[in-house]
Write an enzyme that holds these catalytic residues in place. Structure first.
Site, PDB file in Angstrom:
ATOM      1  N   SER A 314      40.514 -40.030   8.870  1.00 58.53           N
ATOM      2  CA  SER A 314      39.305 -39.662   9.580  1.00 58.53           C
ATOM      3  C   SER A 314      38.347 -40.844   9.673  1.00 58.53           C
ATOM      4  CB  SER A 314      38.658 -38.457   8.886  1.00 58.53           C
ATOM      5  OG  SER A 314      37.592 -37.934   9.633  1.00 58.53           O
ATOM      6  N   ASP A 366      44.102 -31.652  16.815  1.00 62.14           N
ATOM      7  CA  ASP A 366      43.023 -32.228  16.006  1.00 62.14           C
ATOM      8  C   ASP A 366      41.905 -32.741  16.907  1.00 62.14           C
ATOM      9  OD1 ASP A 366      41.407 -33.540  14.234  1.00 62.14           O
ATOM     10  OD2 ASP A 366      42.974 -34.783  13.368  1.00 62.14           O
TER      11      ASP A 366
END
Length: 536
Positions: A314, A366
């Site tokens: 991330s 995602d």
């Protein structure tokens, strides 16, 4: 869509927002009315006691008062169902109905108070009757708060990469996201370097399966633009691994939100060196700690023949990709594995250059690898245009959306109706761009189109070549632990739009990423698969 005007001010609630709370109150009031009616019919012959006549009159008046409230709430629910989000005209009577409903609270309060007094003085009446009336008074008092609360709020890599290097690094993606627990420090383990912050180092050891001596440095120091990280020796792959943690704190969120672009001085011939400002600052901090403080020198003094690998998840993936750029001068063979990196990271030139040493891994839908300022602007415009053109009332949209979110299904079964024309082009919830461009309402203006619209933010791209793990078959809501995945090389353009779906957030979680890597069905399907652009 605009808020209602009541008592001379505009409120945050719209007239079509009252359907569900109104329906809930209506349900409670009808049940209450039926219960009191049954009580009165059953026990009206047992009220021949002192104050019994008053108790009988109390229930009769209560039935009438509740009937008026039920009719008012039914009218509120019916009016709230009219019109559309952007057409509140059919709901113009809502303000009057709300004034009536609010006015009915006064007799409710007065009558409940009188009922409480009369019950207290009716000690000689049937105990069952008295207890039942007390229950109605108590329930009435307790119902005011919940019922009225809604009104009061104003390198070359084959497919074996998945089963080899990338799958081997999957545990590091979880480690980079942080230890599973932060408990009191014990004497058995200690943090190697950095600020300890009382985090239990034993959890890191258990997750990695490594020994204490394999860790060169661990830092739990966490501030805006300053991310926690660790440096460890991976003897299996003969690598010095730098793992950068992803978003886990308010400080990390502030780093994420610093989404402006800034020039990145890499001392190379790459033109247009723009990057996400917050992540760029975090990468510079990591570079200072690793190089200036001599952490990498210490690691390579222990294992001089090892290579350098930088990983992150991330926010940490974005920082790892930029850090790899900065370290290429001193470590030309550096490799970066970015798990679920943000899209709004690199300019076009840096994106193309990063393909030589960076591999990104994205799972399913995602949202983070599709997240950038420009994508958010486009999504906002599409949603606003769909709202403006939609001819369905809000409650139907919400009900269908809840059904699709809970039980899935084919989006074609849940179309968003537009004014004029058929709706076959709407194949994704909220994302029927081509249909919007085709079926224009009378109020449509060409400047409304998000396609090609100017923006003060330059387009930014995800790092490196991208491996996309796609779920096989239909995406079920409860298939996290049983789904199989197919790995393929993907082009960055496949992540140029934000997809709305039930797994847009869960597919970003490190545990889901690890399970997806373990369930890749085609990991041994070929020795060498072409990457986007034609290279192998």
């Amino acid at each position: 869509m605009a808020g209602m005007v009541l008592f001379g001010r505009r409120w945050a609630i719209a007239s079509d927002d009252l359907f569900f709370p109104g329906l809930f109150e209506l349900f409670l009031r009808v049940l209450w009315w039926l219960g009191i009616l049954a009580l009165y019919l059953r026990y009206r012959g047992k009220l021949d006691c002192a104050r019994g006549v008053l108790l009988g009159n109390y229930m009769v008046v209560l039935l009438v008062l509740l009937a008026v409230i039920v009719c008012t709430m039914l009218a509120i629910v019916c009016v709230s169902m009219r019109g559309t989000i952007c057409n509140p005209g059919p709901r113009k009577s809502m303000s009057t109905l709300l004034y009536i409903r609010l006015a009915l609270f006064l007799p409710e309060i007065v009558w409940a108070s009188l009922g409480a007094v009369w019950v207290a003085e009716s000690t000689q009446c049937d105990k069952i009757v008295v207890s039942a009336i007390i229950a109605t008074v108590v329930v009435r008092t307790q119902t005011w708060c919940p019922v009225t609360s809604w009104r009061a709020s104003p390198s070359s890599t084959s497919s074996r990469t998945v089963s080899g290097e990338t799958r081997h690094r999957r545990r590091w993606s979880a480690i980079a996201q942080g230890p599973p627990s932060c408990r009191s420090r014990t004497t058995e383990y200690d943090v190697v370097g950095g600020d300890q912050l009382h985090c239990h180092f034993g959890s890191v050891l258990r997750m990695t399966g490594l020994q204490h001596r394999d860790f060169i440095h661990i830092s739990f120091h966490d501030k805006v633009y300053e991310l926690p990280f660790l440096v460890v020796l991976d003897h299996k792959k003969e690598s010095v691994v730098v793992a950068v943690r992803g978003t886990m704190s308010l400080q990390d969120i502030l780093t994420d939100l610093s989404a402006e672009s800034e020039n990145l001085d890499l001392g190379c011939e790459v033109q247009d060196c723009l990057a996400h400002k917050g992540i760029s600052q975090a990468a510079k901090y990591l570079y200072r700690r690793l190089v200036t403080d001599g952490i990498l020198s210490q690691a390579f003094s222990v294992a001089p023949e090892y290579g350098l690998v930088i990983i992150g998840h991330s926010l940490g993936a974005g920082a790892a990709a930029l850090l790899a750029f900065m370290l290429r001068g001193a470590y030309p063979h550096v490799r970066c594995y970015a798990f679920s990196p943000p899209r709004g990271l690199l300019s076009k030139s840096l994106y193309e250059s990063s393909k030589d040493f960076t591999v990104s891994l994205v799972v399913g839908k995602d949202v983070v690898p599709r997240l950038s300022v420009t994508n958010m602007e486009d999504l906002k415009k599409k949603i606003l245009r769909l709202i403006a053109h939609c001819n369905k009332p809000k409650y139907k949209i919400l009900l269908r959306g809840c059904w699709y979110g809970l039980f899935g299904g084919n989006p074609d079964d849940l179309p968003t109706e537009l004014d004029g024309g058929d709706h076959r082009d709407l194949t994704l919830p909220l994302l029927g761009e081509q249909s919007l461009l085709t079926h224009k309402s009378p109020g449509y203006r060409p400047s409304d189109s998000p396609v090609g619209s100017p923006t003060k933010y330059p387009p930014l791209y995800p790092p490196g070549r991208i491996i996309h793990l796609e779920e096989e078959g239909p995406s079920g809501r409860c298939s996290c632990y049983t789904a199989q995945y197919t790995a393929k090389w993907a082009h960055e353009s496949e992540f140029s739009e934000i997809l709305i779906g039930g797994k847009m957030l869960t597919d970003h979680m490190p545990d889901v990423l690890i399970r997806a890597l373990d369930r890749v069905s085609n990991r041994d399907a070929c020795i060498s698969c072409p990457t986007p652009g034609g290279s192998e």
